[in-house]
Structures are given as C-alpha cells and as structure tokens.
Design an enzyme around this catalytic site. Structure first.
Site, PDB file in Angstrom:
ATOM      1  N   ASP A  24      55.276  37.142  39.923  1.00  0.00           N
ATOM      2  CA  ASP A  24      54.214  36.135  39.851  1.00  0.00           C
ATOM      3  C   ASP A  24      53.164  36.328  38.999  1.00  0.00           C
ATOM      4  OD1 ASP A  24      52.195  34.433  40.793  1.00  0.00           O
ATOM      5  OD2 ASP A  24      51.949  35.489  42.856  1.00  0.00           O
ATOM      6  N   GLY A  25      53.021  35.256  38.316  1.00  0.00           N
ATOM      7  CA  GLY A  25      51.862  35.100  37.193  1.00  0.00           C
ATOM      8  C   GLY A  25      52.406  34.740  35.840  1.00  0.00           C
ATOM      9  N   MET A  77      45.881  38.439  49.022  1.00  0.00           N
ATOM     10  CA  MET A  77      45.101  39.124  48.226  1.00  0.00           C
ATOM     11  C   MET A  77      43.850  39.440  49.024  1.00  0.00           C
ATOM     12  SD  MET A  77      46.326  37.044  44.890  1.00  0.00           S
ATOM     13  CE  MET A  77      46.866  35.931  45.863  1.00  0.00           C
ATOM     14  N   MET A 107      53.574  41.793  40.459  1.00  0.00           N
ATOM     15  CA  MET A 107      52.415  40.983  39.650  1.00  0.00           C
ATOM     16  C   MET A 107      52.685  41.191  38.134  1.00  0.00           C
ATOM     17  SD  MET A 107      50.666  39.252  42.039  1.00  0.00           S
ATOM     18  CE  MET A 107      49.814  38.129  40.925  1.00  0.00           C
ATOM     19  N   SER A 128      50.518  26.850  37.359  1.00  0.00           N
ATOM     20  CA  SER A 128      50.004  25.975  36.598  1.00  0.00           C
ATOM     21  C   SER A 128      51.283  25.536  35.844  1.00  0.00           C
ATOM     22  CB  SER A 128      49.419  26.599  35.491  1.00  0.00           C
ATOM     23  OG  SER A 128      49.645  27.852  34.854  1.00  0.00           O
ATOM     24  N   GLY A 159      43.956  36.831  41.117  1.00  0.00           N
ATOM     25  CA  GLY A 159      42.899  36.274  41.349  1.00  0.00           C
ATOM     26  C   GLY A 159      42.876  34.690  40.777  1.00  0.00           C
ATOM     27  N   PHE A 160      43.773  34.518  39.763  1.00  0.00           N
ATOM     28  CA  PHE A 160      43.575  33.232  39.098  1.00  0.00           C
ATOM     29  C   PHE A 160      44.848  32.730  38.461  1.00  0.00           C
ATOM     30  CE2 PHE A 160      39.552  35.512  38.699  1.00  0.00           C
ATOM     31  CZ  PHE A 160      38.633  34.558  39.026  1.00  0.00           C
ATOM     32  N   HIS A 177      54.664  28.723  47.515  1.00  0.00           N
ATOM     33  CA  HIS A 177      53.634  29.934  47.481  1.00  0.00           C
ATOM     34  C   HIS A 177      52.202  29.841  47.715  1.00  0.00           C
ATOM     35  CE1 HIS A 177      53.290  34.160  45.660  1.00  0.00           C
ATOM     36  NE2 HIS A 177      52.176  33.638  45.373  1.00  0.00           N
ATOM     37  N   SER A 221      53.338  27.662  43.172  1.00  0.00           N
ATOM     38  CA  SER A 221      52.184  28.221  44.011  1.00  0.00           C
ATOM     39  C   SER A 221      51.132  26.996  43.718  1.00  0.00           C
ATOM     40  CB  SER A 221      51.327  29.408  43.169  1.00  0.00           C
ATOM     41  OG  SER A 221      50.419  29.387  43.575  1.00  0.00           O
ATOM     42  N   ASP A 262      48.594  31.551  47.997  1.00  0.00           N
ATOM     43  CA  ASP A 262      47.583  32.455  47.657  1.00  0.00           C
ATOM     44  C   ASP A 262      46.323  32.662  48.416  1.00  0.00           C
ATOM     45  OD1 ASP A 262      49.146  33.793  45.281  1.00  0.00           O
ATOM     46  OD2 ASP A 262      48.732  31.701  44.571  1.00  0.00           O
ATOM     47  N   MET A 285      42.915  34.552  49.195  1.00  0.00           N
ATOM     48  CA  MET A 285      41.912  35.453  48.305  1.00  0.00           C
ATOM     49  C   MET A 285      40.768  35.653  48.932  1.00  0.00           C
ATOM     50  SD  MET A 285      42.881  34.252  44.444  1.00  0.00           S
ATOM     51  CE  MET A 285      44.319  33.680  43.760  1.00  0.00           C
ATOM     52  N   HIS A 299      51.040  34.900  50.076  1.00  0.00           N
ATOM     53  CA  HIS A 299      50.473  36.141  49.249  1.00  0.00           C
ATOM     54  C   HIS A 299      48.927  36.553  49.434  1.00  0.00           C
ATOM     55  CE1 HIS A 299      49.957  37.690  44.961  1.00  0.00           C
ATOM     56  NE2 HIS A 299      49.909  38.708  45.646  1.00  0.00           N
TER      57      HIS A 299
HETATM   58  C1  DX5 Z   1      47.680  34.812  40.918  1.00  0.00           C
HETATM   59  C2  DX5 Z   1      48.540  34.036  42.072  1.00  0.00           C
HETATM   60  C3  DX5 Z   1      49.424  33.260  41.496  1.00  0.00           C
HETATM   61  C4  DX5 Z   1      49.028  32.179  40.573  1.00  0.00           C
HETATM   62  C5  DX5 Z   1      50.004  32.092  39.478  1.00  0.00           C
HETATM   63  O1  DX5 Z   1      46.697  35.763  41.622  1.00  0.00           O
HETATM   64  O2  DX5 Z   1      48.960  35.161  42.790  1.00  0.00           O
HETATM   65  O3  DX5 Z   1      50.277  32.979  42.397  1.00  0.00           O
HETATM   66  O4  DX5 Z   1      48.786  30.865  41.414  1.00  0.00           O
HETATM   67  O5  DX5 Z   1      49.649  31.034  38.594  1.00  0.00           O
HETATM   68  P1  DX5 Z   1      50.488  30.859  37.265  1.00  0.00           P
HETATM   69  O6  DX5 Z   1      51.772  30.551  37.507  1.00  0.00           O
HETATM   70  O7  DX5 Z   1      49.522  29.674  36.953  1.00  0.00           O
HETATM   71  O8  DX5 Z   1      50.193  32.134  36.462  1.00  0.00           O
HETATM   72 ZN    ZN Z   2      50.659  34.489  44.213  1.00  0.00          ZN
END
Ligand code: DX5
Ligand code: ZN
Length: 219
Positions: free
Chosen positions: A174-175, A67, A136, A197, A141-142, A32, A7, A34, A36, A65
C-alpha cells in the site's frame, strides 16, 4: 490471481457511491478503506458509518485499513459495519495476538500492517494467525506519496518466510503504486495491490485497472 484494491481515500467523497460502483465495474477486487484518527497518523478520515454506507452499495469485499490508536476498541463496530478484512498496525497493538483473535471472533479476516520503518521480523510470531500482511510502502496518512524503495526488500523477505513455512496468507502492498512500478512490486511477491491516486485521479478507471493488470501479467 493478483488482486487490485483501489483506495477510496483519493475518490470524490461527494460522489462516494458512484465512485465505489465505478471501480467495481472497472474490475476492482476489493475496496480499500483508510481509517485515520489524527493520533496514530496526522490525518483524520472515516469511521464505521462510512464503512456501513459503502457496504450497502458495494458487492466486492471491503478491505479496511485501521490507522488508529487502540484499534481493539473499534473492532466490533467495524465488524458490524460490514468489513470483510480488518488490518491493524503492529505499531498500535501491544497485544497483537489478542487483537487478531478478537477480529477473527467477529468473523472478519484479520490482517496486520507494518510501517516503512518496522522490520518484517516483527511479524514472525503472528504469521500463522492472520489472513494477510500489509506492507506500507509510504508513511501512512496521505494518498499520493512516493513509493519508498526499501519496501521491495521487505516484500521479498516476507514472501520467503511465507514460502519456507508453507503458509497461505496474502501479501498486500500500500502506497505509491502505479502502473509503472507495479510489475516489480508484484515480482517481489505482492498478491494484493492497493492504489489510490493512481486509480481515482485518472479519467477512465477501467483503462487504468486494465493497465495495472497488463503490467502484472506473468509475474
Ligand atoms: C496511506 C493509505 C493508502 C493511500 C494510498 O496512508 O494507507 O491506502 O490511499 O494512496 P496512493 O496509492 O495514492 O499512494
Ligand atoms: Zn491504506
């Protein structure tokens, strides 16, 4: 084959082209992305122009993705920008079947996403229509949040539903996924692993992706 989708939320956006190409060279299967909107989720990130820019420099599929509220308004824009997969949250789509159909009409693979508090049963009527379900394992969000253990059971339940109904769709998770917990996520039934991350906050992407693959061997 299990796939890895780094991501770019955790990438260095000032060097986005280099970052995308580096994970691609390191063995990523998808990028990937994101999206938002500051409404459905508290954060604001990128839109179609960035997807278009990444499409120009990446060879592998773009897994986008969404959101965002009312995602149906932006399907044509993201399709035009070069998304290969477009994932919409069931929580944002009162007419989910219509939105999924719209994605397919734009020659993009439709995927549906459920939040940690949304049960797998919300997917029963849409499974036949999608190429992928995204579960998820953090509240969206983060990046950099902790994996919510309740996601594991949901992956297993969904996998069982897919097997019972002899469907071919992928399960993406994801996450909070790391080389340490990826084996159990994979064993539960995940086909595509998103990692932000845990990839971009390491110095050597090739080594990190190899670690993920090693941990998933034989699952
Ligand atoms: C969160 C995102 C994820 C995010 C995952 O809302 O959808 O794709 O980037 O990050 P990590 O792998 O650091 O949890
Ligand atoms: Zn995502």
């Amino acid at each position: 084959m299990k796939r890895i989708a780094p991501s770019i939320l955790s990438a260095d956006f000032g060097r986005l082209k280099e970052e995308v190409q580096a994970v691609e060279r390191a063995g990523a299967d998808y990028i990937h992305m994101d999206v938002m909107d500051g409404h459905f989720v508290p954060n604001i990130t990128i839109g179609p122009v960035v997807v278009e820019a990444v499409r120009k420099v990446a060879k592998i599929p773009l897994d986008v993705h969404l959101m965002i509220e009312k995602p149906e308004r932006y399907i044509p824009d993201f399709a035009r920008a070069g998304a290969d997969i477009l994932a919409v949250h069931v929580e944002t789509c009162p007419h989910l079947h219509r939105t999924v159909t719209l994605i397919r009409e734009h020659s993009v693979k439709p995927a549906v996403v459920i939040n940690p508090s949304t049960p797998v049963s919300f997917l029963t009527q849409i499974l036949e229509e999608v190429d992928m379900v995204l579960i998820m394992s953090v509240n969206p969000g983060f990046g950099g949040q902790k994996f919510i253990p309740g996601a594991m059971k949901k992956i297993q339940t969904l996998k069982q539903m897919i097997t019972d109904r002899k469907l071919a769709l992928d399960i993406e998770v994801d996450g909070g996924i790391t080389p340490e917990n990826v084996a159990s996520v994979c064993k539960a039934g995940a086909d595509v692993i998103v990692a932000g991350s845990a990839v971009f906050h390491t110095p050597d992407y090739r080594k990190t992706i190899a670690k993920f693959r090693k941990a998933m061997e034989g699952c």
